[in-house]
Design a protein around this motif. Structure first.
Motif, PDB file in Angstrom:
ATOM      1  N   PRO A 204       0.819  -1.219   0.000  1.00 51.93           N
ATOM      2  CA  PRO A 204       0.000   0.000   0.000  1.00 51.93           C
ATOM      3  C   PRO A 204       0.853   1.269   0.000  1.00 51.93           C
ATOM      4  CG  PRO A 204      -0.329  -1.289   2.030  1.00 51.93           C
ATOM      5  CD  PRO A 204       0.479  -2.119   1.111  1.00 51.93           C
ATOM      6  N   ALA A 205       2.012   1.242   0.653  1.00 53.40           N
ATOM      7  CA  ALA A 205       2.876   2.435   0.654  1.00 53.40           C
ATOM      8  C   ALA A 205       3.392   2.732  -0.755  1.00 53.40           C
ATOM      9  CB  ALA A 205       4.040   2.246   1.624  1.00 53.40           C
ATOM     10  N   MET A 206       3.747   1.679  -1.479  1.00 55.47           N
ATOM     11  CA  MET A 206       4.195   1.880  -2.867  1.00 55.47           C
ATOM     12  C   MET A 206       3.080   2.506  -3.706  1.00 55.47           C
ATOM     13  SD  MET A 206       6.064  -1.809  -3.421  1.00 55.47           S
ATOM     14  CE  MET A 206       6.064  -1.819  -5.210  1.00 55.47           C
ATOM     15  N   LEU A 207       1.862   1.994  -3.511  1.00 61.52           N
ATOM     16  CA  LEU A 207       0.715   2.514  -4.272  1.00 61.52           C
ATOM     17  C   LEU A 207       0.459   3.979  -3.921  1.00 61.52           C
ATOM     18  CD1 LEU A 207      -1.628  -0.602  -3.969  1.00 61.52           C
ATOM     19  CD2 LEU A 207      -0.612   0.255  -6.093  1.00 61.52           C
ATOM     20  N   MET A 208       0.522   4.281  -2.622  1.00 54.73           N
ATOM     21  CA  MET A 208       0.320   5.661  -2.179  1.00 54.73           C
ATOM     22  C   MET A 208       1.367   6.571  -2.802  1.00 54.73           C
ATOM     23  SD  MET A 208      -0.281   4.985   1.880  1.00 54.73           S
ATOM     24  CE  MET A 208      -1.707   4.072   2.463  1.00 54.73           C
ATOM     25  N   GLY A 209       2.621   6.138  -2.732  1.00 58.84           N
ATOM     26  CA  GLY A 209       3.723   6.957  -3.229  1.00 58.84           C
ATOM     27  C   GLY A 209       3.645   7.197  -4.724  1.00 58.84           C
ATOM     28  N   ALA A 210       3.029   6.241  -5.446  1.00 60.93           N
ATOM     29  CA  ALA A 210       2.979   6.366  -6.904  1.00 60.93           C
ATOM     30  C   ALA A 210       1.644   6.925  -7.384  1.00 60.93           C
ATOM     31  CB  ALA A 210       3.240   5.005  -7.542  1.00 60.93           C
ATOM     32  N   GLY A 211       0.742   7.247  -6.458  1.00 61.91           N
ATOM     33  CA  GLY A 211      -0.518   7.876  -6.843  1.00 61.91           C
ATOM     34  C   GLY A 211      -1.612   6.930  -7.317  1.00 61.91           C
ATOM     35  N   PHE A 212      -1.508   5.666  -6.963  1.00 60.46           N
ATOM     36  CA  PHE A 212      -2.592   4.731  -7.287  1.00 60.46           C
ATOM     37  C   PHE A 212      -3.510   4.573  -6.078  1.00 60.46           C
ATOM     38  CE2 PHE A 212       0.717   3.382 -10.282  1.00 60.46           C
ATOM     39  CZ  PHE A 212      -0.022   3.385 -11.461  1.00 60.46           C
ATOM     40  N   ARG A 213      -4.656   3.945  -6.289  1.00 61.89           N
ATOM     41  CA  ARG A 213      -5.538   3.659  -5.164  1.00 61.89           C
ATOM     42  C   ARG A 213      -4.960   2.489  -4.359  1.00 61.89           C
ATOM     43  NH1 ARG A 213     -10.688   0.455  -5.634  1.00 61.89           N
ATOM     44  NH2 ARG A 213      -9.703  -0.173  -3.675  1.00 61.89           N
ATOM     45  N   THR A 214      -5.439   2.340  -3.135  1.00 57.60           N
ATOM     46  CA  THR A 214      -4.946   1.268  -2.271  1.00 57.60           C
ATOM     47  C   THR A 214      -5.988   0.146  -2.203  1.00 57.60           C
ATOM     48  OG1 THR A 214      -5.772   2.663  -0.508  1.00 57.60           O
ATOM     49  CG2 THR A 214      -3.385   2.608  -0.823  1.00 57.60           C
ATOM     50  N   PRO A 215      -5.581  -1.059  -1.749  1.00 59.46           N
ATOM     51  CA  PRO A 215      -6.529  -2.181  -1.713  1.00 59.46           C
ATOM     52  C   PRO A 215      -7.689  -1.948  -0.735  1.00 59.46           C
ATOM     53  CG  PRO A 215      -4.266  -2.948  -1.459  1.00 59.46           C
ATOM     54  CD  PRO A 215      -4.224  -1.462  -1.374  1.00 59.46           C
ATOM     55  N   THR A 216      -8.823  -2.565  -1.059  1.00 63.39           N
ATOM     56  CA  THR A 216      -9.995  -2.511  -0.182  1.00 63.39           C
ATOM     57  C   THR A 216      -9.774  -3.402   1.028  1.00 63.39           C
ATOM     58  OG1 THR A 216     -11.305  -2.353  -2.199  1.00 63.39           O
ATOM     59  CG2 THR A 216     -12.508  -2.808  -0.142  1.00 63.39           C
ATOM     60  N   ARG A 217      -9.253  -4.600   0.752  1.00 64.31           N
ATOM     61  CA  ARG A 217      -9.097  -5.561   1.821  1.00 64.31           C
ATOM     62  C   ARG A 217      -7.960  -6.539   1.527  1.00 64.31           C
ATOM     63  NH1 ARG A 217     -11.350  -8.152   5.995  1.00 64.31           N
ATOM     64  NH2 ARG A 217     -12.720  -6.826   7.158  1.00 64.31           N
ATOM     65  N   ILE A 218      -7.239  -6.923   2.577  1.00 61.86           N
ATOM     66  CA  ILE A 218      -6.250  -7.981   2.443  1.00 61.86           C
ATOM     67  C   ILE A 218      -6.801  -9.145   3.263  1.00 61.86           C
ATOM     68  CG2 ILE A 218      -3.793  -8.550   2.574  1.00 61.86           C
ATOM     69  CD1 ILE A 218      -3.947  -5.910   1.265  1.00 61.86           C
ATOM     70  N   CYS A 219      -7.084 -10.261   2.622  1.00 69.14           N
ATOM     71  CA  CYS A 219      -7.667 -11.420   3.308  1.00 69.14           C
ATOM     72  C   CYS A 219      -6.543 -12.409   3.582  1.00 69.14           C
ATOM     73  CB  CYS A 219      -8.722 -12.076   2.431  1.00 69.14           C
ATOM     74  SG  CYS A 219      -9.945 -10.909   1.819  1.00 69.14           S
TER      75      CYS A 219
END
Ligand code: MSP
Ligand code: ZN
Length: 543
Positions: free
Chosen positions: A301-316
């Motif tokens: 999620p940190a990589m996604l945040m840093g690159a401007g993408f959305r983050t996952p809804t849920r990690i199961c």
């Protein structure tokens, strides 16, 4: 309203074969995806092989093939194994793809621009004979704690302590057994701690199971450390832009493989990538094992945040497979490969059994061999499939295969079975599969009791019309059970649809009925497990 959902399972390493431990995850995900599709949701299941890293490179060298040849062969094997277990991906790709290279470079550049990448010089073991830096797993020596010989560079199998490879005694290269030297080089690190607050905010929105959250909070308390995302040549992977001999560490590009697989599928199916990875209205679900939590709940999620993408809804997150209460073991013959299983047993048994055992928690899943045989034989075959085999052939042979109307005394029984769809759907949604199967078995119990009481095999001799009604009631319940079990047993469901001569069942077909309908020829739906075959499978898995 129709939900838009992207689902992934972890990307299996291209370095090894699929085994029944992996299948806990892929079967679980597949059940959830099939359920969502039956509900009419716009749900898509993405996966790929995780192809990069030192182990693939070393295995390829040993086999005298190129890494590309090795991963190609493994990709075929993996696809076949999953397919034969009725695991149906919308796309099964590879991390060694142009799409993945592009996304990895893009995300890295974004992180760099954002000031989240730092350079540091580090010292590592280097094998001068193999001319490569040795990852922890490729160094062996004496455990610094208990002195056991021949232990890996990161942990001891005897005393289970973990340590740094520089502390190991008399280190040697596990490939060629020569003594490695220490060598320094510059590595790139991802400043994970820059994302501490944003990660906490993200996690506050119910992203993981509570027990996982507690573990993550421990990690937050220790402070998030920089993550080394580079490796020195030679390395099988993607070169880091603007460097000569630095490669992305396999775990950097592995989760990006979820995106690459999506992009590859979008190009084929005319869908838009941004609809999944930028639009916050889409749901993203990652199914993973508990061993790779840190990567998926923090780095990713940190990589996604840093690159401007959305983050996952849920990690199961799920636990690990044990067999008869113990870790899978090669000496006990319980380290069973997917292919070995298929040589002896019907994949539906394992799908059914895992469904019987899976909940939404993180605890380990035990495959008890005796329990496996008895659940499959007494419940799946004895209660559910039997319902059809007790009445189907009779209706076909003695009553032209035509159902009639529902008798008065079965109306409430059928209504109850139908009304349970709400509870069962909710349990599937919550990934409480074992509880869903319990509900389903209860319905089957009721239906079997009804048949015992009505004795159609007796009344058929005297009252054909009454018998036709009894059978209609039983088949109606069987049809409902087929719908409820379809996410777990798609093959069984499709065989049952043929036998009942009905269109492929969706969840909404609960509202339909089987009255005044002509069924097809009865074909045996499922065999009992033969314990001798289970034993043969275990014997052949023993090393
Ligand atoms: N390649 C990484 C994942 C990268 S995801 C961006 C990896 N591969 S793996 O082949 O080792 O495992 C794939 C998945 O299977 C992981 O989620 C792992 O937890 C799961 N399992 C592997 N062995 C397992 C058991 N024995 N029991 C249950 N799940 C297991 O990790
Ligand atoms: Zn060596």
């Amino acid at each position: 309203m129709k939900r838009k959902i992207l689902v992934t399972s972890a990307l299996p390493y291209a370095n090894g074969q699929i085994h029944i431990g992996h299948l806990v995850e892929y079967i679980q995900t597949d059940i959830w995806v099939r359920f969502q599709k039956m509900m009419g949701n716009d749900c898509h299941y993405m996966c790929a092989d995780d192809t990069h890293g030192t182990p693939v490179m070393v295995t390829a060298r040993k086999q005298g093939v190129s890494p590309e040849e090795l991963i190609e062969k493994m990709n075929e094997e993996h696809r076949r194994d999953f397919g034969d277990f009725h695991i149906e991906f919308d796309n099964y790709y590879t991390t060694n793809s142009p799409e993945n290279r592009e996304f990895a470079e893009y995300i890295y550049m974004k992180l760099k621009e954002g000031g989240h990448i730092v350079e540091k010089e580090i010292e590592q073991f280097y094998c001068e004979k193999d001319r490569m830096f040795l990852p922890d797993r490729f160094i062996k020596g004496k455990c610094p704690r208990c002195g056991a010989p021949d232990q890996y560079g990161d942990s001891c199998e005897l005393c289970s302590s973990t340590y740094s490879p520089v502390d190991i005694g008399e280190p040697f290269c596990s490939i060629c057994r020569s003594v490695p030297v220490r060598k320094t080089s510059v590595h790139y690190f991802f400043r994970l701690k820059n994302f501490t607050e944003r990660l906490k905010e993200w996690l506050d929105k119910d992203r993981v199971q509570p027990e996982v959250r507690r573990k993550l909070d421990e990690w937050f308390q220790e402070g998030l450390r920089d993550w080394d995302i580079s490796r020195d040549a030679p390395y099988f992977g993607f070169k880091i832009p603007d460097t000569e001999d630095k490669f992305f560490y396999v775990w950097l590009d592995a989760p990006i493989g979820y995106m690459a697989s999506t992009a590859n599928w979008c190009a084929r199916s005319g869908r838009s990538f941004d609809e999944f990875w930028r639009d916050e209205d889409t749901e993203i679900y990652h199914f993973i094992g508990k061993d790779i939590m840190y990567f998926h709940c923090l780095f990713w999620p940190a990589m996604l945040m840093g690159a401007g993408f959305r983050t996952p809804t849920r990690i199961c997150i799920h636990g690990f497979l044990t067999v008869n209460g113990e870790k899978m073991s090669k000496s006990r013959g319980t380290f069973i490969n997917a292919r070995k299983y298929l040589e002896h047993l019907d994949p539906q048994y394992l799908r059914y059994y895992y469904a019987c055992k899976l909940g939404s928690g993180v605890s380990d899943v035990d495959l008890s061999i005796d329990d496996f045989i008895s659940r499959v034989n007494s419940d799946m075959v004895g209660k559910i499939a039997n319902l059809a085999s007790r009445v189907g052939p009779m209706l076909k042979k003695k009553m032209d295969g035509k159902t009639g109307s529902i008798p008065e005394d079965a109306v409430s029984l059928i209504e109850d079975a139908r009304n349970k769809n709400i509870v069962i759907a909710d349990l599937y949604e919550q990934r409480e599969f074992s509880r869903a199967v319990k509900e389903i078995c209860q319905i089957a119990d009721e239906a079997n009791r009804y048949l015992e009481k009505k004795e159609p095999w007796v009344t058929v001799k005297t009252d054909a019309e009454k018998t036709r009604q009894t059978i209609t009631a039983a088949l109606e319940i069987f049809r409902l059970l087929t719908i409820y079990l379809k996410p777990v047993l798609p093959q069984f469901a499709s065989d049952a649809e043929k036998f009942l001569k009905i269109e492929p069942l969706a969840w909404a077909d609960i509202e339909r009925s089987i009255v005044d309908h002509e069924i097809g020829d009865f074909k045996h739906l499922i065999q009992r497990v033969d314990p001798a075959k289970v034993n043969a499978m275990i014997d052949e898995s023993r090393e």
